[in-house]
Design an enzyme around this catalytic site. Structure first.
Site, PDB file in Angstrom:
ATOM      1  N   THR A  24       0.716  -1.116   0.063  1.00 51.63           N
ATOM      2  CA  THR A  24      -0.266  -0.021  -0.009  1.00 51.63           C
ATOM      3  C   THR A  24       0.118   1.367  -0.544  1.00 51.63           C
ATOM      4  O   THR A  24       1.557   0.639   0.489  1.00 51.63           O
ATOM      5  CB  THR A  24      -0.415   0.129   0.987  1.00 51.63           C
ATOM      6  OG1 THR A  24      -1.145   1.641   0.938  1.00 51.63           O
ATOM      7  CG2 THR A  24       0.143  -0.287   2.468  1.00 51.63           C
TER       8      THR A  24
ATOM      9  N   TYR B  36      -1.700   0.288   9.985  1.00 48.70           N
ATOM     10  CA  TYR B  36      -1.631  -0.599   9.268  1.00 48.70           C
ATOM     11  C   TYR B  36      -1.040  -0.179   7.978  1.00 48.70           C
ATOM     12  O   TYR B  36      -0.245  -1.300   7.593  1.00 48.70           O
ATOM     13  CB  TYR B  36      -3.428  -0.149   8.190  1.00 48.70           C
ATOM     14  CG  TYR B  36      -3.315  -0.117   6.904  1.00 48.70           C
ATOM     15  CD1 TYR B  36      -3.879  -1.384   5.898  1.00 48.70           C
ATOM     16  CD2 TYR B  36      -3.344   0.616   5.896  1.00 48.70           C
ATOM     17  CE1 TYR B  36      -3.719  -2.095   5.497  1.00 48.70           C
ATOM     18  CE2 TYR B  36      -3.121   0.196   4.259  1.00 48.70           C
ATOM     19  CZ  TYR B  36      -3.930  -1.376   4.561  1.00 48.70           C
ATOM     20  OH  TYR B  36      -4.147  -1.619   3.100  1.00 48.70           O
TER      21      TYR B  36
END
Ligand code: UDP
Length: 326
Positions: free
Chosen positions: A120, A144
């Site tokens: 990501t 995250y």
């Protein structure tokens, strides 16, 4: 890829996983889908063979590898709520990191050496330069992003030590839906901007909260780079081919290279849905960088990847078609 090969898709009942499953299946490849259905939807597994189970259980993973000859793994299974990760980091490190270690352990046991990993743009943290290229420092600002960076680092070390070959694909903001309407974006709870805006358009929510209007951006709202989910799916297949052909690791960004602010997204959604979207400014969400826009030149060069959906309007139209279906 050989048509006799099985490709294992973890998290294949989720948003990007289900679109990738469709693309692989349409190319005639055999897919095995595992998903614990915490956030995935069994209705999304319309192709391949589905086995319900959790990567926290190495014996479950072993049983899948023992039952099917797996050529390569595409690893989507993860928690991906940035805000939640700030409040519940343990959930993120244990699901995203420890469970990936379980998967890698079993891959080693069975001699499977190719993995495409959903990474990501959240691994970069606050951008020092835009558009972000792959050599940009990685200093994630939420658990995250940190959990995904940890896995990237594990993959690098496993590659050096055990010969594992990985493609770490750093997605910018996945958006849109299968143009045939067979799968789409469906999160519970929903926290993502575009589906929430549609809920307002459909009268299911009163208004959309704008998380911060004081950022150092032209209209004060956060800027993101939205990329169509089918374009992401295509890149995974090209990455598998790349690992097979080149036998070297690959790290690349996947985005459109265009930034849209939250307000711009809402304006385009108003045009597409032909509905007025009520908004309310509620202040910044923890863990959100003001701007995330990526350069995907590397993916275009090495994979000959060319996104089909260049405009956000086209992306939002596919999403609206799915979201507003009866
Ligand atoms: N956002 C917002 N209101 C919402 C949901 C999201 O203003 O109800 C903003 C969020 O702060 C970010 C952008 O919209 O700047 C995209 O957020 P989303 O959750 O869709 O994706 P993320 O960037 O977290 O992956």
């Amino acid at each position: 890829m050989d048509l006799n090969d099985n490709i294992l898709i973890t998290g294949g009942a989720g948003y990007i996983g289900s679109h990738t499953n469709k693309e692989l299946s349409q190319k005639g490849l055999n897919t095995i889908i595992i998903d614990n259905l915490v956030y995935g939807h069994p209705e999304f597994v319309k192709w391949g063979k589905f086995i319900e189970g959790d990567l926290n259980d190495p014996d479950f993973i072993r049983s899948v590898f023992a039952s099917f000859s797996i050529k390569a793994v595409i690893h989507f299974a993860a928690f991906a709520y940035v805000g939640e990760s700030v409040h519940e980091p343990e959930k993120y490190y244990s699901n995203n990191v420890i469970n990936t270690l379980n998967l890698l352990q079993v891959m080693r046991e069975f001699g499977v050496s190719q993995i495409v990993f959903s990474s990501t743009c959240a691994t970069y943290g606050l951008p020092k330069a835009t558009p972000i290229t792959e050599d940009h420092p990685q200093q994630p600002i939420n658990p995250y992003g940190k959990s995904k960076l940890m896995v990237e680092q594990v993959l690098e070390d496993y590659s050096n030590a055990y010969g594992l070959k990985h493609a770490s694909l750093r997605y910018f903001n996945a958006a849109g839906a299968d143009p045939d309407g067979e799968t789409g974006e469906w999160h519970e709870p929903e926290t993502h901007l575009i589906p929430l805006v549609f809920d307002v358009a459909l009268g299911k929510r009163k208004q959309i909260e704008i998380f911060g209007t004081d950022y150092d951006t032209p209209d004060g709202t956060c800027i993101r780079d939205y990329i169509h989910v089918t374009d992401l799916a295509d890149a995974h297949i090209l990455a598998l081919d790349y690992l097979e052909r080149e036998n070297i690791n690959l790290i690349c960004n996947l985005g459109n290279g265009n930034g849209y602010s939250v307000k711009e997204v809402i304006n385009i959604a108003e045009q597409v849905t032909k509905k007025k979207i009520q908004t309310i400014d509620t202040g910044p969400r923890m863990g959100d960088p003001p701007i995330l826009v990526g350069s995907a030149e590397k993916a275009k060069r090495l994979l000959s990847w060319e996104p089909r959906y260049a405009s956000l309007e086209a992306i939002i139209e596919t999403a609206w078609k799915w979201h507003s279906r009866k």
